[in-house]
Design a protein around this motif. Structure first.
Motif, PDB file in Angstrom:
ATOM      1  N   ALA A 147       0.832  -1.207   0.000  1.00  0.00           N
ATOM      2  CA  ALA A 147       0.000   0.000   0.000  1.00  0.00           C
ATOM      3  C   ALA A 147       0.864   1.254   0.000  1.00  0.00           C
ATOM      4  N   GLY A 148       1.942   1.240   0.798  1.00  0.00           N
ATOM      5  CA  GLY A 148       2.838   2.389   0.849  1.00  0.00           C
ATOM      6  C   GLY A 148       3.527   2.631  -0.485  1.00  0.00           C
ATOM      7  N   THR A 149       3.905   1.546  -1.155  1.00  0.00           N
ATOM      8  CA  THR A 149       4.555   1.665  -2.464  1.00  0.00           C
ATOM      9  C   THR A 149       3.611   2.276  -3.488  1.00  0.00           C
ATOM     10  N   PHE A 150       2.360   1.810  -3.528  1.00  0.00           N
ATOM     11  CA  PHE A 150       1.386   2.371  -4.458  1.00  0.00           C
ATOM     12  C   PHE A 150       1.116   3.843  -4.148  1.00  0.00           C
ATOM     13  N   PHE A 151       1.025   4.167  -2.864  1.00  0.00           N
ATOM     14  CA  PHE A 151       0.746   5.550  -2.486  1.00  0.00           C
ATOM     15  C   PHE A 151       1.869   6.478  -2.938  1.00  0.00           C
ATOM     16  N   ILE A 152       3.109   6.092  -2.668  1.00  0.00           N
ATOM     17  CA  ILE A 152       4.247   6.922  -3.062  1.00  0.00           C
ATOM     18  C   ILE A 152       4.357   7.001  -4.572  1.00  0.00           C
ATOM     19  N   SER A 153       4.092   5.868  -5.244  1.00  0.00           N
ATOM     20  CA  SER A 153       4.168   5.852  -6.710  1.00  0.00           C
ATOM     21  C   SER A 153       3.143   6.782  -7.336  1.00  0.00           C
ATOM     22  N   LEU A 154       1.924   6.801  -6.790  1.00  0.00           N
ATOM     23  CA  LEU A 154       0.881   7.668  -7.340  1.00  0.00           C
ATOM     24  C   LEU A 154       1.112   9.134  -7.002  1.00  0.00           C
ATOM     25  N   ARG A 155       1.688   9.398  -5.822  1.00  0.00           N
ATOM     26  CA  ARG A 155       1.869  10.775  -5.402  1.00  0.00           C
ATOM     27  C   ARG A 155       3.133  11.395  -5.984  1.00  0.00           C
ATOM     28  N   ASP A 156       4.261  10.718  -5.856  1.00  0.00           N
ATOM     29  CA  ASP A 156       5.544  11.284  -6.270  1.00  0.00           C
ATOM     30  C   ASP A 156       6.167  10.567  -7.455  1.00  0.00           C
TER      31      ASP A 156
END
Length: 265
Positions: A147-156
């Motif tokens: 989940a953290g990887t997807f969040f960072i990928s989508l945001r930054d």
């Protein structure tokens, strides 16, 4: 301790003459589950009709949501009090069949006495809570990393290789966590069978005894389940389930009886 092959042979012998009644128990459990699902869906549809929800909203805007939640909770409680005793009764039915050739329907109906019905519900909820807690503990690292990887990928945004490595790590952690969870929850494999053997035992004592009896037997419990996999394709045909499921339950009952006789007696 008998081998799995010997347990399978004894299970077929125990089920001789009882396949029909065992199939009825299985069909009843499926029917009850589906019935409560249909009742819940029908109640929600009726409740969401404009005439009903509109009248409630006119009284108090929050009333439709409160009544809907209470209705869902009530139906869930009714389903629990109907299905948990049946499940415990099924265990008593198969465990009794492992002890003696003649069976009695009273082994099933006994669990529908008010005190035993709530006891069965308590056992079901307690085991579900324990297994869920272990799942949350063991699966959370992989889920959080993914989940953290997807969040960072989508945001930054993330470089492709880094994204692949992190997602691969998340998948690996999740698979390892799930494997560990399958092993850990074997500690509770005997708890319902102990309750079937000693119907008045408290949940706390049954859990403690079950964990003690399962020490060093996690692999045996898993192998017993894995040996049913070759029969899984037959389940796609539907009708063989009426033979496969009772057979699987009876194997587990015979295995549980052997372990409990060895450890408790």
């Amino acid at each position: 301790m008998p081998t799995i092959k010997e347990i399978s042979r004894r299970s077929r012998k125990c089920q001789k003459g009882a396949w029909g009644r065992s199939a009825v128990l299985f069909a009843l459990s499926i029917s009850l589950t589906l019935s409560f699902g249909i009742i819940n869906a029908a109640a929600q549809l009726l409740f969401e009709r404009p005439q009903v929800s509109g009248a409630l909203y006119a009284v108090w805007p929050r009333l439709p949501g409160i009544i809907s939640a209470c209705l869902a909770l009530l139906l869930a409680l009714c389903a629990l009090l109907a299905l948990a005793p049946l499940r415990m009764g099924c265990r008593a039915w198969y465990y009794g069949g492992a002890i003696r050739p003649t069976r009695s329907r009273k082994w099933v109906t006994f669990w529908y006495k008010p005190s035993q019905a709530f006891h069965a519900a308590h056992i079901t909820l307690s085991l579900a809570a324990r297994k869920t807690a272990w799942a949350a503990f063991l699966l959370s690292p992989g889920v959080l990393l993914g989940a953290g990887t997807f969040f960072i990928s989508l945001r930054d945004g993330l470089e492709t290789r880094l994204l692949a490595v992190q997602l691969g790590g998340a998948v690996l952690l999740t698979v390892c966590g799930f494997t560990a969870w399958l092993c850990v929850i074997q500690r509770y494999a005997l708890v319902p069978w102990i309750a079937a053997r000693y119907p008045k035992i408290s949940v706390k004592k049954a859990a403690a005894a079950g964990v003690k009896c399962m020490e060093g037997r996690y692999g045996s419990s898993l192998r017993l389940a894995v040996r049913m996999f070759p029969l899984a394709p037959l389940a796609l045909l539907g009708l063989p389930l009426l033979w496969i499921v009772p057979y699987a339950w009876q194997r587990r009952a015979v295995w549980a009886m052997e372990v409990l006789d060895l450890v408790l007696d």
